[in-house]
Motif scaffolding. Structure first.
Motif, mmCIF file in Angstrom:
data_model
loop_
_atom_site.group_PDB
_atom_site.id
_atom_site.type_symbol
_atom_site.label_atom_id
_atom_site.label_comp_id
_atom_site.label_asym_id
_atom_site.label_seq_id
_atom_site.Cartn_x
_atom_site.Cartn_y
_atom_site.Cartn_z
ATOM 1 N N TYR A 84 22.323 21.836 95.952
ATOM 2 C CA TYR A 84 21.303 22.861 96.167
ATOM 3 C C TYR A 84 21.416 23.943 95.109
ATOM 4 C CZ TYR A 84 21.950 20.909 100.854
ATOM 5 O OH TYR A 84 22.096 20.069 101.918
ATOM 6 N N ASP A 87 20.930 31.109 95.444
ATOM 7 C CA ASP A 87 20.089 32.264 95.094
ATOM 8 C C ASP A 87 20.519 32.905 93.778
ATOM 9 O OD1 ASP A 87 18.481 31.946 97.227
ATOM 10 O OD2 ASP A 87 19.464 33.455 98.492
ATOM 11 N N GLU A 137 13.572 23.939 92.316
ATOM 12 C CA GLU A 137 13.736 25.371 92.579
ATOM 13 C C GLU A 137 13.353 25.718 94.012
ATOM 14 O OE1 GLU A 137 14.587 27.856 90.554
ATOM 15 O OE2 GLU A 137 14.440 27.048 88.513
ATOM 16 N N ASN A 138 12.374 25.000 94.553
ATOM 17 C CA ASN A 138 11.807 25.484 95.819
ATOM 18 C C ASN A 138 12.727 25.271 97.014
ATOM 19 O OD1 ASN A 138 11.131 22.826 95.189
ATOM 20 N ND2 ASN A 138 9.683 22.757 96.860
ATOM 21 N N GLU A 139 12.531 26.137 97.934
ATOM 22 C CA GLU A 139 13.343 26.340 99.134
ATOM 23 C C GLU A 139 13.935 25.068 99.759
ATOM 24 O OE1 GLU A 139 14.522 28.980 102.445
ATOM 25 O OE2 GLU A 139 14.622 28.826 100.289
ATOM 26 N N ASP A 140 13.126 24.146 100.237
ATOM 27 C CA ASP A 140 13.657 23.042 101.030
ATOM 28 C C ASP A 140 14.000 21.804 100.202
ATOM 29 O OD1 ASP A 140 13.457 24.408 103.484
ATOM 30 O OD2 ASP A 140 11.301 24.080 103.445
ATOM 31 N N SER A 142 16.044 19.608 97.028
ATOM 32 C CA SER A 142 17.440 19.478 96.595
ATOM 33 C C SER A 142 17.542 18.336 95.578
ATOM 34 C CB SER A 142 18.322 19.162 97.807
ATOM 35 O OG SER A 142 17.883 17.956 98.405
ATOM 36 N N ALA A 175 10.935 18.583 100.044
ATOM 37 C CA ALA A 175 11.207 18.914 101.443
ATOM 38 C C ALA A 175 10.983 17.657 102.284
ATOM 39 C CB ALA A 175 10.284 20.029 101.896
ATOM 40 N N ASP A 348 20.888 27.116 107.063
ATOM 41 C CA ASP A 348 21.254 28.436 106.555
ATOM 42 C C ASP A 348 22.648 28.420 105.925
ATOM 43 O OD1 ASP A 348 18.834 29.480 107.232
ATOM 44 O OD2 ASP A 348 19.524 30.517 109.031
ATOM 45 N N ARG A 351 22.436 26.574 102.621
ATOM 46 C CA ARG A 351 21.719 27.336 101.592
ATOM 47 C C ARG A 351 22.365 28.668 101.274
ATOM 48 N NH1 ARG A 351 17.686 24.393 98.955
ATOM 49 N NH2 ARG A 351 17.505 22.532 100.195
ATOM 50 N N LYS A 353 22.855 31.160 103.282
ATOM 51 C CA LYS A 353 22.168 32.281 103.939
ATOM 52 C C LYS A 353 22.858 32.708 105.224
ATOM 53 C CE LYS A 353 17.417 31.393 102.342
ATOM 54 N NZ LYS A 353 17.796 30.855 101.060
#
Ligand SMILES: *Cc1c(COP(=O)(O)O)cnc(C)c1O
Length: 365
Positions: A84, A87, A137-140, A142, A175, A348, A351, A353
């Motif tokens: 992943y 940030d 780059e995007n959130e969900d 990998s 995703a 979370d 990632r 978080k």
């Protein structure tokens, strides 16, 4: 190379990598398992010599003799994991040493040589480093990593091979649930089983998947997403899905999952979900669950939620269950609150978080 020495990788960069513009286009919608990065890792093994010739090189077809042992007797194992983007621009993985350990458990069951855990993790680092631009780059999304090993010896005799090839390839993955998590419908296979006592059910080998495909095809024919396998002896107990472990959530907060008796793949997601559920105050039972019980408890409402879990989809709610004689819903067919909370917690942590008390997150760089 002698026993304890660290294996050095020779780096041979791809002379013709995909252009930045083409890569961006591929990364916009990679799907799963169709787009690959510019490089791969290869390491060779021979009896008496050990592991040698570790390389990071351009991804390319591997020449194979038609008598390569794997093509005949299926001596092959694999792993599946994700890298992943953090940030802060760094890259992380989730519990790669657990995958390394499982790879060697699988190897032992298939009479294959062990790969030192450090070499396994190092091989992932090398590939991620050279192909870091391929991590979406995007959130969900990998970068899915696929380490695998097969018998490369040219020999038709039936015995463990003397030569093996270990590789790692990488594939950007979008995703899994584009547009939100949707409960799946599962098919309980009446005729096929996945693994018997003393068999290879706990090994992550390609042969288990080959054996599951007819059942999975039957699931699709019956309008289902995935197949659920019952135990091979009594055809009574729930084992797992084709590639995911299964959990049951009851009205008193108890969480149950089938025990690891050798016929079930010991999922790292499964183990992590058990730890998270316990930490959240759930009583977690690793115990046999019968299909009859699943049906009866869903009908009475005592069973509130069922979910499947594994690296690819993390945690997936199971909304409906179909079998030759009928169909029933669990929790009204909607994702349950415990399922979604466990899913969110795991995502979370993965990632970066949420707090990571067990140090599951592994920093690549
Ligand atoms: C890989 C796999 C799983 C899930 O394992 P994870 O480590 O959680 O990804 C479950 N069942 C089978 C049969 C598998 O091959």
């Amino acid at each position: 190379m002698s026993g304890g020495d660290k294996l050095d990788f020779e780096i041979r960069p791809n002379p013709a990598p995909v252009s930045a513009a083409d890569r961006a286009a591929l990364l916009a919608n990679p799907g799963f398992g169709r787009v690959f990065t510019d490089h791969m890792v290869t390491i060779r093994y021979a009896d008496g010599k050990g592991w040698y010739d570790a390389r990071v090189e351009a991804r390319a077809p591997i020449p194979m003799d038609p008598a390569s042992a794997v093509l005949h007797y299926a001596q092959e194992i694999f792993e599946g994991m994700k890298a992943y983007r953090a940030d802060d621009g760094g890259v992380t993985m989730f519990r790669p040493y657990a995958n390394a350990a499982r790879f060697n458990t699988s190897a032992a069951r298939m009479a294959m040589p062990a790969l030192p855990e450090e070499t396994f993790v190092d091989s992932l680092h090398r590939l991620i480093e050279i192909d870091r631009e391929w991590i979406p780059e995007n959130e969900d999304a990998s970068l899915y990593l696929r380490p695998f090993m097969f018998a490369s010896e040219v020999f038709l005799g039936v015995r463990p091979a003397n030569e093996y090839l270990y590789l790692v390839i990488a594939s950007p993955a979008g995703a899994y649930f584009a547009g939100g998590v949707k409960p799946v419908t599962v098919w309980v296979s009446p005729d096929y089983t996945r693994a018997g006592p003393g068999g290879t059910g706990a090994a992550k080998c390609g042969g288990n998947y080959a054996a599951s495909l007819a059942a999975q095809a039957q699931a699709i024919e019956n309008g289902c997403d995935q197949v659920v396998f019952l135990d091979a002896v009594e055809r009574k107990y729930v084992d797992e899905l084709g590639g995911m472990n299964v959990f049951f959530v009851y009205d008193d907060g108890t969480v149950a999952t089938p025990p690891l008796t050798g016929t079930i793949l010991p999922g790292i997601t499964r183990e992590s979900v058990i730890a998270l559920a316990e930490a959240a105050g759930h009583r977690v039972e690793e115990r046999p669950v019968t299909f009859a019980e699943w049906q009866a408890d869903a009908a009475s409402g005592r069973l509130r939620e069922v979910f499947a879990c594994g690296t690819a989809a993390v945690v997936t709610p199971i909304g409906r269950v179909r079998f030759p004689d009928g169909e029933f819903a669990v929790g009204g067919g909607e994702p349950g609150t415990v399922t979604m909370a466990l899913r969110q917690q795991l995502v979370d942590i993965q990632r970066g978080k949420a707090a990571d008390p067990d140090n599951w997150v592994h920093r690549v760089f």
